[in-house]
Design a protein around this motif. Structure first.
Motif, mmCIF file in Angstrom:
data_model
loop_
_atom_site.group_PDB
_atom_site.id
_atom_site.type_symbol
_atom_site.label_atom_id
_atom_site.label_comp_id
_atom_site.label_asym_id
_atom_site.label_seq_id
_atom_site.Cartn_x
_atom_site.Cartn_y
_atom_site.Cartn_z
ATOM 1 N N GLY A 1 -5.253 -52.024 40.939
ATOM 2 C CA GLY A 1 -4.265 -51.564 39.972
ATOM 3 C C GLY A 1 -4.604 -51.823 38.516
ATOM 4 N N VAL A 2 -5.706 -52.501 38.249
ATOM 5 C CA VAL A 2 -6.138 -52.754 36.867
ATOM 6 C C VAL A 2 -7.202 -51.723 36.518
ATOM 7 N N ARG A 3 -6.979 -51.008 35.394
ATOM 8 C CA ARG A 3 -7.944 -49.991 34.966
ATOM 9 C C ARG A 3 -8.654 -50.437 33.685
ATOM 10 N N ARG A 4 -9.870 -49.942 33.525
ATOM 11 C CA ARG A 4 -10.662 -50.215 32.317
ATOM 12 C C ARG A 4 -11.441 -48.955 31.988
ATOM 13 N N GLY A 5 -11.454 -48.585 30.727
ATOM 14 C CA GLY A 5 -12.232 -47.440 30.265
ATOM 15 C C GLY A 5 -12.870 -47.761 28.933
ATOM 16 N N VAL A 6 -14.087 -47.269 28.731
ATOM 17 C CA VAL A 6 -14.860 -47.570 27.533
ATOM 18 C C VAL A 6 -15.597 -46.300 27.090
ATOM 19 N N THR A 7 -15.539 -45.980 25.800
ATOM 20 C CA THR A 7 -16.330 -44.881 25.258
ATOM 21 C C THR A 7 -17.779 -45.321 25.176
ATOM 22 N N VAL A 8 -18.688 -44.481 25.680
ATOM 23 C CA VAL A 8 -20.111 -44.817 25.686
ATOM 24 C C VAL A 8 -20.963 -43.610 25.301
ATOM 25 N N THR A 9 -22.112 -43.903 24.738
ATOM 26 C CA THR A 9 -23.172 -42.901 24.597
ATOM 27 C C THR A 9 -24.423 -43.366 25.335
ATOM 28 N N ALA A 10 -24.454 -44.623 25.745
ATOM 29 C CA ALA A 10 -25.603 -45.177 26.458
ATOM 30 C C ALA A 10 -25.427 -44.955 27.954
ATOM 31 N N ALA A 11 -25.637 -43.705 28.366
ATOM 32 C CA ALA A 11 -25.524 -43.317 29.773
ATOM 33 C C ALA A 11 -26.446 -42.124 29.997
ATOM 34 N N CYS A 12 -27.019 -42.051 31.180
ATOM 35 C CA CYS A 12 -27.895 -40.912 31.461
ATOM 36 C C CYS A 12 -28.142 -40.781 32.962
ATOM 37 N N SER A 13 -28.725 -39.650 33.321
ATOM 38 C CA SER A 13 -29.157 -39.403 34.683
ATOM 39 C C SER A 13 -30.477 -40.119 34.932
ATOM 40 N N ILE A 14 -30.624 -40.650 36.139
ATOM 41 C CA ILE A 14 -31.892 -41.259 36.539
ATOM 42 C C ILE A 14 -32.614 -40.351 37.533
ATOM 43 N N SER A 15 -31.869 -39.840 38.515
ATOM 44 C CA SER A 15 -32.476 -39.048 39.583
ATOM 45 C C SER A 15 -31.457 -38.045 40.111
ATOM 46 N N ASP A 16 -31.973 -36.949 40.681
ATOM 47 C CA ASP A 16 -31.064 -35.996 41.308
ATOM 48 C C ASP A 16 -31.107 -36.075 42.832
ATOM 49 N N ASN A 17 -31.983 -36.937 43.388
ATOM 50 C CA ASN A 17 -32.062 -37.043 44.835
ATOM 51 C C ASN A 17 -32.395 -38.472 45.252
ATOM 52 N N PRO A 18 -31.412 -39.325 45.514
ATOM 53 C CA PRO A 18 -29.983 -39.004 45.417
ATOM 54 C C PRO A 18 -29.525 -39.035 43.958
ATOM 55 N N GLY A 19 -28.425 -38.375 43.683
ATOM 56 C CA GLY A 19 -27.858 -38.375 42.343
ATOM 57 C C GLY A 19 -27.598 -39.807 41.891
ATOM 58 N N THR A 20 -28.231 -40.195 40.792
ATOM 59 C CA THR A 20 -28.139 -41.565 40.296
ATOM 60 C C THR A 20 -28.037 -41.528 38.777
ATOM 61 N N VAL A 21 -27.118 -42.322 38.234
ATOM 62 C CA VAL A 21 -26.922 -42.407 36.789
ATOM 63 C C VAL A 21 -26.920 -43.869 36.368
ATOM 64 N N LEU A 22 -27.010 -44.079 35.053
ATOM 65 C CA LEU A 22 -26.838 -45.431 34.542
ATOM 66 C C LEU A 22 -25.915 -45.410 33.347
ATOM 67 N N VAL A 23 -25.261 -46.536 33.143
ATOM 68 C CA VAL A 23 -24.415 -46.741 31.963
ATOM 69 C C VAL A 23 -24.639 -48.174 31.498
ATOM 70 N N CYS A 24 -24.681 -48.346 30.178
ATOM 71 C CA CYS A 24 -24.882 -49.661 29.583
ATOM 72 C C CYS A 24 -23.588 -50.106 28.913
ATOM 73 N N LEU A 25 -23.104 -51.294 29.285
ATOM 74 C CA LEU A 25 -21.858 -51.827 28.736
ATOM 75 C C LEU A 25 -22.103 -53.204 28.145
ATOM 76 N N ASN A 26 -21.548 -53.434 26.976
ATOM 77 C CA ASN A 26 -21.694 -54.714 26.295
ATOM 78 C C ASN A 26 -21.000 -55.794 27.121
ATOM 79 N N HIS A 27 -21.751 -56.803 27.526
ATOM 80 C CA HIS A 27 -21.156 -57.841 28.374
ATOM 81 C C HIS A 27 -20.493 -58.957 27.569
ATOM 82 N N SER A 28 -20.516 -58.865 26.232
ATOM 83 C CA SER A 28 -19.791 -59.866 25.446
ATOM 84 C C SER A 28 -18.285 -59.632 25.505
ATOM 85 N N ASN A 29 -17.877 -58.434 25.929
ATOM 86 C CA ASN A 29 -16.455 -58.155 26.127
ATOM 87 C C ASN A 29 -16.101 -58.535 27.564
ATOM 88 N N PRO A 30 -15.292 -59.572 27.745
ATOM 89 C CA PRO A 30 -14.986 -60.030 29.108
ATOM 90 C C PRO A 30 -14.267 -58.979 29.955
#
Length: 164
Positions: free
Chosen positions: A32-61
């Protein structure tokens, strides 16, 4: 052997401001707890299987919820969704529920929040998380997908939003 050069972090940030990035909201939910963050540090890694990455600042708890939940969505924003990008960046200081209240959200496969009307939503299960300097890189296998209507994309360049 290459000589190591020290790069000033301010100079680096100024250079990165020249790097155009697509704007997405990374979102997750757990018990029941939601979190959302605006990012530009995200991209596709592979299409088989479909894989993406996102980078989030870990200084924000609050970003620890992504690791705890083990799931996330990448919601690719359209040009007319700039108010959502601003809200989820924290610039307008809205609380979590007010931020999510600005859009229509549902779920696809994992239970992570998926933005209705996004250009694309990649619904992912975390398969790896790695700390790199100030950020945690989350690698996700795409297990759900939704593609929206075509239209102008929202980009971030020179510390401002643009559309293409």
């Amino acid at each position: 052997m290459l000589k190591r050069q020290t790069i000033d972090s301010r100079e680096y940030r100024d250079a990165m401001a020249r790097y155009a990035g697509h704007v997405q909201i990374a979102a997750t939910a757990l018990e029941g707890v939601r979190r959302g963050v605006t990012v530009t540090a995200a991209c596709s890694i592979s299409d088989n299987p479909g894989t993406v990455l996102v980078c989030l600042n870990h200084s924000n708890p609050n970003n620890a919820l992504f690791a705890e939940a083990g799931v996330f969505t990448l919601n690719t924003l359209m040009a007319d969704q700039e108010p959502l990008a601003v809200a989820f960046s924290g610039l307008d200081h809205l609380d979590v529920e007010a931020r999510f209240g600005l859009g229509e959200w549902d779920t696809i496969a994992t239970g992570a929040p998926a933005l209705v009307g996004a250009a694309a939503v990649f619904d992912c299960r975390v398969i790896e998380a790695k700390i790199v300097a100030t950020h945690t890189v989350f690698i996700g296998e795409v297990i759900g997908l939704r593609v929206g209507a075509p239209g102008p994309a929202l980009l971030y360049l020179d510390r401002g939003y643009r559309s293409l």
